[in-house]
Design a protein around this motif. Sequence first.
Motif, mmCIF file in Angstrom:
data_model
loop_
_atom_site.group_PDB
_atom_site.id
_atom_site.type_symbol
_atom_site.label_atom_id
_atom_site.label_comp_id
_atom_site.label_asym_id
_atom_site.label_seq_id
_atom_site.Cartn_x
_atom_site.Cartn_y
_atom_site.Cartn_z
ATOM 1 N N ARG A 7 16.191 -15.007 29.950
ATOM 2 C CA ARG A 7 16.129 -14.579 28.405
ATOM 3 C C ARG A 7 15.157 -15.156 27.830
ATOM 4 O O ARG A 7 14.536 -14.365 26.817
ATOM 5 C CB ARG A 7 17.544 -15.287 27.717
ATOM 6 C CG ARG A 7 18.814 -14.431 28.210
ATOM 7 C CD ARG A 7 19.995 -15.006 27.657
ATOM 8 N NE ARG A 7 20.988 -14.067 27.848
ATOM 9 C CZ ARG A 7 21.917 -14.151 26.898
ATOM 10 N NH1 ARG A 7 21.965 -14.911 25.678
ATOM 11 N NH2 ARG A 7 22.974 -13.091 27.182
ATOM 12 N N GLU A 8 14.494 -16.337 28.073
ATOM 13 C CA GLU A 8 13.339 -16.818 27.564
ATOM 14 C C GLU A 8 12.087 -15.919 27.700
ATOM 15 O O GLU A 8 11.314 -15.800 26.730
ATOM 16 C CB GLU A 8 13.081 -18.148 28.030
ATOM 17 C CG GLU A 8 11.744 -19.136 27.390
ATOM 18 C CD GLU A 8 11.840 -20.577 27.644
ATOM 19 O OE1 GLU A 8 10.615 -20.807 27.789
ATOM 20 O OE2 GLU A 8 12.684 -20.976 27.988
ATOM 21 N N MET A 9 11.994 -15.594 28.977
ATOM 22 C CA MET A 9 10.685 -14.457 29.272
ATOM 23 C C MET A 9 11.020 -13.371 28.517
ATOM 24 O O MET A 9 9.929 -12.912 28.127
ATOM 25 C CB MET A 9 10.719 -14.271 30.652
ATOM 26 C CG MET A 9 9.366 -13.410 31.193
ATOM 27 S SD MET A 9 9.553 -13.272 33.156
ATOM 28 C CE MET A 9 10.910 -11.971 33.019
ATOM 29 N N ILE A 10 12.228 -12.723 28.573
ATOM 30 C CA ILE A 10 12.344 -11.483 27.732
ATOM 31 C C ILE A 10 12.111 -11.824 26.285
ATOM 32 O O ILE A 10 11.291 -11.013 25.629
ATOM 33 C CB ILE A 10 13.672 -10.908 27.950
ATOM 34 C CG1 ILE A 10 14.001 -10.311 29.348
ATOM 35 C CG2 ILE A 10 13.906 -9.849 26.885
ATOM 36 C CD1 ILE A 10 15.599 -10.222 29.710
ATOM 37 N N TYR A 11 12.545 -12.800 25.561
ATOM 38 C CA TYR A 11 12.325 -12.966 24.425
ATOM 39 C C TYR A 11 10.810 -13.063 24.165
ATOM 40 O O TYR A 11 10.303 -12.663 22.862
ATOM 41 C CB TYR A 11 13.090 -14.142 23.830
ATOM 42 C CG TYR A 11 12.931 -14.732 22.338
ATOM 43 C CD1 TYR A 11 13.712 -13.981 21.494
ATOM 44 C CD2 TYR A 11 12.024 -15.555 21.879
ATOM 45 C CE1 TYR A 11 13.799 -14.186 19.934
ATOM 46 C CE2 TYR A 11 11.884 -16.047 20.810
ATOM 47 C CZ TYR A 11 12.795 -15.153 19.814
ATOM 48 O OH TYR A 11 12.865 -15.651 18.417
ATOM 49 N N LYS A 63 18.687 -14.729 14.517
ATOM 50 C CA LYS A 63 18.300 -16.224 15.312
ATOM 51 C C LYS A 63 18.569 -15.743 16.766
ATOM 52 O O LYS A 63 19.213 -15.197 17.161
ATOM 53 C CB LYS A 63 19.065 -17.277 14.549
ATOM 54 C CG LYS A 63 19.123 -17.523 13.275
ATOM 55 C CD LYS A 63 19.817 -18.607 12.770
ATOM 56 C CE LYS A 63 19.637 -18.856 11.372
ATOM 57 N NZ LYS A 63 20.584 -19.906 11.013
ATOM 58 N N ASN A 64 17.642 -16.696 17.457
ATOM 59 C CA ASN A 64 17.603 -16.697 18.917
ATOM 60 C C ASN A 64 18.893 -16.683 19.205
ATOM 61 O O ASN A 64 19.536 -16.341 20.390
ATOM 62 C CB ASN A 64 16.558 -17.572 19.465
ATOM 63 C CG ASN A 64 16.185 -17.102 20.657
ATOM 64 O OD1 ASN A 64 16.751 -16.482 21.501
ATOM 65 N ND2 ASN A 64 15.227 -17.997 21.310
ATOM 66 N N SER A 65 19.558 -17.762 18.894
ATOM 67 C CA SER A 65 21.202 -18.381 19.353
ATOM 68 C C SER A 65 22.018 -17.198 19.074
ATOM 69 O O SER A 65 23.289 -17.129 19.677
ATOM 70 C CB SER A 65 21.557 -19.445 18.591
ATOM 71 O OG SER A 65 21.777 -19.334 17.369
ATOM 72 N N GLN A 66 21.692 -16.174 18.234
ATOM 73 C CA GLN A 66 22.879 -15.142 17.997
ATOM 74 C C GLN A 66 22.550 -13.820 18.678
ATOM 75 O O GLN A 66 23.525 -12.953 18.722
ATOM 76 C CB GLN A 66 22.592 -14.684 16.417
ATOM 77 C CG GLN A 66 22.906 -15.871 15.526
ATOM 78 C CD GLN A 66 22.628 -15.332 14.099
ATOM 79 O OE1 GLN A 66 21.637 -14.848 13.668
ATOM 80 N NE2 GLN A 66 23.394 -15.514 13.136
ATOM 81 N N LEU A 67 21.575 -13.982 19.602
ATOM 82 C CA LEU A 67 21.330 -12.804 20.326
ATOM 83 C C LEU A 67 22.236 -12.333 21.505
ATOM 84 O O LEU A 67 22.569 -13.420 22.095
ATOM 85 C CB LEU A 67 20.054 -13.091 20.931
ATOM 86 C CG LEU A 67 18.923 -12.699 19.981
ATOM 87 C CD1 LEU A 67 17.546 -13.068 20.894
ATOM 88 C CD2 LEU A 67 18.714 -11.288 19.320
ATOM 89 N N SER A 68 22.664 -11.213 21.571
ATOM 90 C CA SER A 68 23.723 -10.885 22.668
ATOM 91 C C SER A 68 23.045 -10.631 24.109
ATOM 92 O O SER A 68 22.083 -10.210 23.955
ATOM 93 C CB SER A 68 24.768 -9.994 22.170
ATOM 94 O OG SER A 68 23.901 -8.663 22.038
ATOM 95 N N ASP A 69 23.846 -10.321 24.982
ATOM 96 C CA ASP A 69 23.445 -9.766 26.166
ATOM 97 C C ASP A 69 22.848 -8.195 26.091
ATOM 98 O O ASP A 69 21.927 -7.924 26.765
ATOM 99 C CB ASP A 69 24.385 -9.612 27.437
ATOM 100 C CG ASP A 69 25.061 -10.913 27.879
ATOM 101 O OD1 ASP A 69 24.244 -11.783 27.713
ATOM 102 O OD2 ASP A 69 26.195 -10.906 28.439
ATOM 103 N N GLU A 70 23.504 -7.664 25.028
ATOM 104 C CA GLU A 70 22.960 -6.275 24.703
ATOM 105 C C GLU A 70 21.747 -6.264 23.936
ATOM 106 O O GLU A 70 20.674 -5.425 24.234
ATOM 107 C CB GLU A 70 23.993 -5.495 23.848
ATOM 108 C CG GLU A 70 23.665 -3.900 23.685
ATOM 109 C CD GLU A 70 23.465 -3.113 24.906
ATOM 110 O OE1 GLU A 70 22.541 -2.428 24.656
ATOM 111 O OE2 GLU A 70 24.064 -3.166 25.859
#
Length: 117
Positions: A7-11, A63-70
């Motif tokens: 997830r960090e890499m994708i972000y 916010k980063n913490s609000q991002l879902s799998d989708e």
Amino acid sequence: MAENEDREMIYKEFKSVVNMTAFALEKFLKSDASQSVGQKKDGATEAAGHQEGRRIIEILHKKNSQLSDEDYRHMRKVVGYVHRHLKQGGPKDKDAVQDSPWRLSLMNWGHDPLEGA
């Protein structure tokens, strides 16, 4: 690779290819130039890239913490599209890039190839 690392890499990749702000992308999507490019599927009135742009704006407002799998799946899709489109290359004449369908299509996906150029 652990899910958090993935997830960090994708972000990070998403943030590096989406070089337009949410405000700039919203403004662009309202323009005739934005509406003039892209493929419309199954009788849709809106091009696929234009729909993607609206989705990107939603992600940028979270916010980063609000991002879902989708959201992460969509971010990966955006990264892939921008990289593929950039590899195709735009017009050889630098003056022709400004209003080219190549650039306008990328901008629908949140990437302005002239930003920082």
